[in-house]
Scaffold this motif. Sequence first.
Motif, short mmCIF file in Angstrom:
data_model
loop_
_atom_site.label_atom_id
_atom_site.label_comp_id
_atom_site.label_asym_id
_atom_site.label_seq_id
_atom_site.Cartn_x
_atom_site.Cartn_y
_atom_site.Cartn_z
N ILE A 280 4.18 4.62 -11.77
CA ILE A 280 3.78 5.96 -11.34
C ILE A 280 2.25 5.96 -11.21
O ILE A 280 1.60 4.97 -11.52
N ARG A 281 1.69 7.07 -10.76
CA ARG A 281 0.24 7.18 -10.62
C ARG A 281 -0.26 8.34 -11.46
O ARG A 281 0.31 9.41 -11.45
N THR A 282 -1.33 8.09 -12.15
CA THR A 282 -1.94 9.15 -12.95
C THR A 282 -2.78 10.04 -12.04
O THR A 282 -2.92 9.75 -10.86
N PHE A 283 -3.32 11.12 -12.59
CA PHE A 283 -4.10 12.07 -11.78
C PHE A 283 -5.24 11.39 -11.05
O PHE A 283 -5.57 11.75 -9.93
N ASN A 284 -5.87 10.40 -11.70
CA ASN A 284 -6.98 9.71 -11.03
C ASN A 284 -6.49 8.50 -10.22
O ASN A 284 -7.21 7.55 -10.01
N GLN A 285 -5.22 8.59 -9.78
CA GLN A 285 -4.64 7.60 -8.87
C GLN A 285 -4.51 6.21 -9.47
O GLN A 285 -4.36 5.24 -8.75
N GLN A 286 -4.58 6.12 -10.78
CA GLN A 286 -4.39 4.81 -11.40
C GLN A 286 -2.90 4.53 -11.56
O GLN A 286 -2.15 5.40 -11.95
N GLU A 287 -2.53 3.29 -11.25
CA GLU A 287 -1.13 2.92 -11.42
C GLU A 287 -0.83 2.74 -12.90
O GLU A 287 -1.67 2.24 -13.65
N ARG A 288 0.36 3.16 -13.25
CA ARG A 288 0.74 3.04 -14.65
C ARG A 288 2.21 2.66 -14.71
O ARG A 288 3.03 3.24 -14.00
N LYS A 289 2.54 1.65 -15.50
CA LYS A 289 3.93 1.25 -15.67
C LYS A 289 4.56 2.05 -16.79
O LYS A 289 3.99 2.12 -17.88
N VAL A 290 5.70 2.64 -16.52
CA VAL A 290 6.40 3.40 -17.56
C VAL A 290 7.89 3.03 -17.53
O VAL A 290 8.38 2.49 -16.54
N ASN A 291 8.56 3.35 -18.63
CA ASN A 291 10.01 3.13 -18.67
C ASN A 291 10.74 4.36 -18.14
O ASN A 291 10.39 5.49 -18.47
N LYS B 187 14.97 9.86 -16.82
CA LYS B 187 13.82 10.49 -17.45
C LYS B 187 12.75 9.44 -17.72
O LYS B 187 13.06 8.35 -18.19
N ILE B 188 11.50 9.80 -17.45
CA ILE B 188 10.39 8.89 -17.72
C ILE B 188 9.99 9.01 -19.19
O ILE B 188 9.95 10.11 -19.72
N ASP B 189 9.73 7.87 -19.80
CA ASP B 189 9.20 7.90 -21.17
C ASP B 189 7.68 7.77 -21.07
O ASP B 189 7.16 6.69 -20.84
N PHE B 190 6.99 8.89 -21.21
CA PHE B 190 5.52 8.88 -21.05
C PHE B 190 4.82 8.35 -22.29
O PHE B 190 3.68 7.91 -22.23
N GLU B 191 5.50 8.38 -23.42
CA GLU B 191 4.87 7.93 -24.68
C GLU B 191 4.80 6.41 -24.71
O GLU B 191 3.74 5.84 -24.90
N GLY B 192 5.97 5.79 -24.50
CA GLY B 192 6.03 4.33 -24.60
C GLY B 192 5.42 3.67 -23.37
O GLY B 192 6.11 3.22 -22.48
N ASP B 193 4.11 3.62 -23.32
CA ASP B 193 3.43 3.02 -22.18
C ASP B 193 3.64 1.50 -22.25
O ASP B 193 3.37 0.88 -23.26
N THR B 194 4.12 0.94 -21.15
CA THR B 194 4.37 -0.51 -21.18
C THR B 194 3.20 -1.29 -20.61
O THR B 194 3.17 -2.50 -20.67
N ALA B 195 2.22 -0.59 -20.01
CA ALA B 195 1.12 -1.30 -19.37
C ALA B 195 0.11 -1.80 -20.42
O ALA B 195 -0.04 -1.20 -21.46
#
Length: 196
Positions: free
Chosen positions: A167-178, A188-196
Motif C-alpha cells: 500500500i502507499r502511505t500519505f507521503n506516497q511511500q510504499e509499505r508492505k502490510v499483511n 482486512k489489512i493489519d496496519f500494526e504488524g508492519d512487515t517492511a
Amino acid sequence: MAMKSTPTILGSCPSCGENIVHRGEFYGCEGFRDGCDFTVSIHALATIGHYTISPKQMRKLLKGPTQMYFKMSNGVERIFTVKLKNVNGKWRPWIDFEAGSELEVLGSCPCCGANVVETPLSYGCSRWEDGCEFAIFKNAIKRFGGKMLSKQDAKRLLSQGVIEVIIRTFNQQERKVNLYIDNEFGCKIDFEGDTA
Ligand SMILES: [Zn+2]
Ligand SMILES: [Zn+2]
C-alpha cells in the motif's frame, strides 16, 4: 375491508409486451387473455441444478442475460449465464454457454465452505443466493493506495489466510502490510504488524 392482492409485475413479456407476474409455481403473462402463452415454471432449471428461479431472478431475466448459480448432480458448483430464449415458439430460460459461463473455483468460502468464484466486483461466495455474503472486493486495498486484487491474490488469500500486499502511505511511500482473510469484510489489512 379485504384487499384483492395484485400480483407484482416483474417485467414485460418478450413475446407480447404485457406484464409478467408471479403465479405460484410459474411466471405468466397477463396477455394470456389475448392468446399469449408465455409461461416459465419456477423449476424450469431444476434438472440442471438450479432449483427455484426467484422472482428477483425472473425480473433480471426479463431484462437480459443473468448469472445464476447451479449445483450439478455430481456436486460440481458452477455459475452460468442464463437468458430467455425462444425455442420452437416457446420461451424458456436457456443457459448461454457462449457467454463464458463457467467460472474457475478460487477456493473455499471461510463462512460456509462453498466455492468462491469471480464476480464483476469481487471474489465472492457462490452461495450468495442462500444468503452467504462473503466477498473479497477487488478494490479492497485501493483506498490505501494498493492495487486491485488479482484472481491470484484471492486464491492465495483463501488458501493461506494471509498475503503480503503493498500500500502507499500519505507521503506516497510504499509499505508492505499483511492482508488477512476476514469473514465479515472479506479481507482486512493489519496496519500494526508492519512487515517492511
Ligand atoms: Zn405475453
Ligand atoms: Zn459462503
